[in-house]
Design an enzyme around this catalytic site. Structure first.
Site, PDB file in Angstrom:
ATOM      1  N   SER A 146       0.857  -1.194   0.000  1.00 23.31           N
ATOM      2  CA  SER A 146       0.000   0.000   0.000  1.00 23.31           C
ATOM      3  C   SER A 146       0.886   1.233   0.000  1.00 23.31           C
ATOM      4  O   SER A 146       2.009   1.200   0.527  1.00 23.31           O
ATOM      5  CB  SER A 146      -0.875   0.018   1.255  1.00 23.31           C
ATOM      6  OG  SER A 146      -1.493   1.284   1.392  1.00 23.31           O
ATOM      7  N   TYR A 161      -1.016  -1.088  10.119  1.00 25.25           N
ATOM      8  CA  TYR A 161      -1.250  -1.349   8.688  1.00 25.25           C
ATOM      9  C   TYR A 161      -0.039  -0.919   7.872  1.00 25.25           C
ATOM     10  O   TYR A 161       0.465  -1.666   7.028  1.00 25.25           O
ATOM     11  CB  TYR A 161      -2.507  -0.585   8.250  1.00 25.25           C
ATOM     12  CG  TYR A 161      -2.909  -0.802   6.803  1.00 25.25           C
ATOM     13  CD1 TYR A 161      -3.741  -1.870   6.451  1.00 25.25           C
ATOM     14  CD2 TYR A 161      -2.494   0.061   5.795  1.00 25.25           C
ATOM     15  CE1 TYR A 161      -4.130  -2.074   5.128  1.00 25.25           C
ATOM     16  CE2 TYR A 161      -2.870  -0.132   4.475  1.00 25.25           C
ATOM     17  CZ  TYR A 161      -3.702  -1.203   4.157  1.00 25.25           C
ATOM     18  OH  TYR A 161      -4.076  -1.388   2.832  1.00 25.25           O
TER      19      TYR A 161
HETATM   20  P1  NAD Z   1     -11.746  -5.826   0.610  1.00 22.16           P
HETATM   21  O1  NAD Z   1     -12.100  -5.687   2.047  1.00 22.16           O
HETATM   22  O2  NAD Z   1     -12.827  -5.671  -0.413  1.00 22.16           O
HETATM   23  O3  NAD Z   1     -11.031  -7.219   0.361  1.00 22.16           O
HETATM   24  C1  NAD Z   1     -10.276  -7.887   1.304  1.00 22.16           C
HETATM   25  C2  NAD Z   1     -10.553  -9.382   1.168  1.00 22.16           C
HETATM   26  O4  NAD Z   1      -9.673 -10.076   2.058  1.00 22.16           O
HETATM   27  C3  NAD Z   1     -11.979  -9.749   1.545  1.00 22.16           C
HETATM   28  O5  NAD Z   1     -12.534 -10.647   0.591  1.00 22.16           O
HETATM   29  C4  NAD Z   1     -11.826 -10.415   2.919  1.00 22.16           C
HETATM   30  O6  NAD Z   1     -12.808 -11.376   3.212  1.00 22.16           O
HETATM   31  C5  NAD Z   1     -10.433 -11.043   2.762  1.00 22.16           C
HETATM   32  N1  NAD Z   1      -9.800 -11.304   4.053  1.00 22.16           N
HETATM   33  C6  NAD Z   1      -9.726 -10.464   5.124  1.00 22.16           C
HETATM   34  N2  NAD Z   1      -9.085 -11.072   6.135  1.00 22.16           N
HETATM   35  C7  NAD Z   1      -8.758 -12.323   5.715  1.00 22.16           C
HETATM   36  C8  NAD Z   1      -8.117 -13.437   6.313  1.00 22.16           C
HETATM   37  N3  NAD Z   1      -7.666 -13.372   7.571  1.00 22.16           N
HETATM   38  N4  NAD Z   1      -7.969 -14.561   5.583  1.00 22.16           N
HETATM   39  C9  NAD Z   1      -8.433 -14.644   4.322  1.00 22.16           C
HETATM   40  N5  NAD Z   1      -9.053 -13.625   3.694  1.00 22.16           N
HETATM   41  C10 NAD Z   1      -9.223 -12.476   4.386  1.00 22.16           C
HETATM   42  O7  NAD Z   1     -10.595  -4.756   0.354  1.00 22.16           O
HETATM   43  P2  NAD Z   1      -9.707  -4.399  -0.922  1.00 22.16           P
HETATM   44  O8  NAD Z   1      -9.668  -2.938  -0.993  1.00 22.16           O
HETATM   45  O9  NAD Z   1     -10.085  -5.200  -2.100  1.00 22.16           O
HETATM   46  O10 NAD Z   1      -8.277  -4.872  -0.375  1.00 22.16           O
HETATM   47  C11 NAD Z   1      -7.485  -5.821  -1.022  1.00 22.16           C
HETATM   48  C12 NAD Z   1      -6.025  -5.576  -0.656  1.00 22.16           C
HETATM   49  O11 NAD Z   1      -5.610  -4.322  -1.194  1.00 22.16           O
HETATM   50  C13 NAD Z   1      -5.748  -5.509   0.845  1.00 22.16           C
HETATM   51  O12 NAD Z   1      -4.533  -6.167   1.121  1.00 22.16           O
HETATM   52  C14 NAD Z   1      -5.629  -4.024   1.094  1.00 22.16           C
HETATM   53  O13 NAD Z   1      -4.841  -3.753   2.217  1.00 22.16           O
HETATM   54  C15 NAD Z   1      -4.979  -3.576  -0.193  1.00 22.16           C
HETATM   55  N6  NAD Z   1      -5.087  -2.149  -0.498  1.00 22.16           N
HETATM   56  C16 NAD Z   1      -6.302  -1.584  -0.743  1.00 22.16           C
HETATM   57  C17 NAD Z   1      -6.362  -0.229  -1.023  1.00 22.16           C
HETATM   58  C18 NAD Z   1      -7.674   0.467  -1.286  1.00 22.16           C
HETATM   59  O14 NAD Z   1      -7.680   1.693  -1.366  1.00 22.16           O
HETATM   60  N7  NAD Z   1      -8.763  -0.240  -1.468  1.00 22.16           N
HETATM   61  C19 NAD Z   1      -5.197   0.535  -1.078  1.00 22.16           C
HETATM   62  C20 NAD Z   1      -3.982  -0.068  -0.825  1.00 22.16           C
HETATM   63  C21 NAD Z   1      -3.943  -1.425  -0.542  1.00 22.16           C
END
Ligand code: NAD
Length: 255
Positions: A146, A161
């Site tokens: 991130s 985080y």
């Molecule tokens: P999201 O919440 O839609 O997806 C996260 C997924 O991870 C969900 O399906 C959830 O059920 C699963 N998950 C959570 N804990 C878990 C566990 N212990 N075991 C297995 N699965 C688990 O969020 P997203 O935005 O799609 O995030 C995806 C990735 O991208 C994450 O790693 C997040 O940190 C990263 N990210 C997102 C953003 C953003 O702005 N959306 C920015 C930077 C990084």
């Protein structure tokens, strides 16, 4: 230089949430003909998502529930996927949780929860697929970090985080170094703000405008922006890229 087998599987962790990056990635890769292994917390939802992908794209897909912070359950899920699908060529470590707790209110349980899922989880899945990839002498791993890692937070989530996501960059570089001799590449993607529900719920238009202010492009990111970058980094043609962090962040962080 190893080449890809005709039939190949990409495993995506965190691929169940409807508006998430993992699900969009699974769909993008299925459209490119990858067989898809889905890992997320709920086994039934993983299996339903896999069924949907198989029906929509005519590919093989299999879902297995696991908590990525529990090494035994991750290993069992990957064993099950490997038994059902073609050779595992790629792993996208997408599963993650947010953590908006201010540093001065942080307790040990929250620290451990976030580090266990966002950093240890990436290690556990990587460690297991590395065993297969080393045997096959080909592999592609992409880890989702991130911009929070590079800017010390500054997004919805705060210190644990940011620490976990910075750890993901270190893990990416170190595993890239150790696994490179087996034709396995390991890279990180560092997304800026992406329109999903992880930052405390669905983003309002007002919040998107606010998030866009710091960017050099005029919009927040889409899940497709990240899916496309993952697809490139796990492609056969990306074999000379390893240990890198690709910022897919609208220009938020430049270095
Ligand atoms: P999201 O919440 O839609 O997806 C996260 C997924 O991870 C969900 O399906 C959830 O059920 C699963 N998950 C959570 N804990 C878990 C566990 N212990 N075991 C297995 N699965 C688990 O969020 P997203 O935005 O799609 O995030 C995806 C990735 O991208 C994450 O790693 C997040 O940190 C990263 N990210 C997102 C953003 C953003 O702005 N959306 C920015 C930077 C990084």
């Amino acid at each position: 230089m190893s080449t890809f087998p005709t039939e190949r599987t990409a495993i995506i962790t965190g691929a169940v949430s409807e508006r998430g990056i993992g699900r969009a990635t699974a769909s993008y890769l299925a459209a490119q003909g990858w067989s898809i292994g889905i890992i997320d917390l709920d086994d039934a939802l993983c299996k339903a998502a896999a069924k949907e992908l198989a029906a929509e794209h005519g590919v093989k897909a299999f879902g297995a529930g696991a908590n990525v912070s529990d090494e035994g359950s991750v290993r069992a899920a990957i064993d099950a996927i490997e038994a059902e699908l073609p050779q595992i060529v790629a792993l996208a470590n997408v599963a993650g949780v947010s953590s908006p707790v201010p540093y001065l209110e942080l307790d040990a349980a929250e620290w451990d929860r976030v580090l266990n899922i966002n950093l240890n989880g990436v290690h556990y899945a990587t460690r297991r697929v590395a065993e297969s990839m080393v045997k096959n002498r080909i592999g592609r791993i992409v880890n989702i970090s991130s911009v929070s890692a590079q800017r010390g937070g500054g997004t919805f989530s705060k210190t644990p985080y940011s620490v976990a996501k910075a750890g993901v960059i270190g893990l990416t570089r170190a595993t890239a170094r150790e696994l490179g001799e087996y034709d396995i590449t390991v890279n990180a993607i560092s997304p800026g703000p992406i329109d999903t529900d992880i930052m405390g719920g669905t983003l309002s238009e007002e919040r998107k405008d606010e998030l866009t202010k710091d960017l050099v492009v005029n919009r927040v990111g889409t899940t497709r922006d990240i899916a496309a970058a993952i697809a490139f980094l796990i492609s056969e043609d990306a074999g000379y890229i390893s240990g890198q962090t690709l910022n897919v962040d609208g220009g938020l962080y430049m270095h």
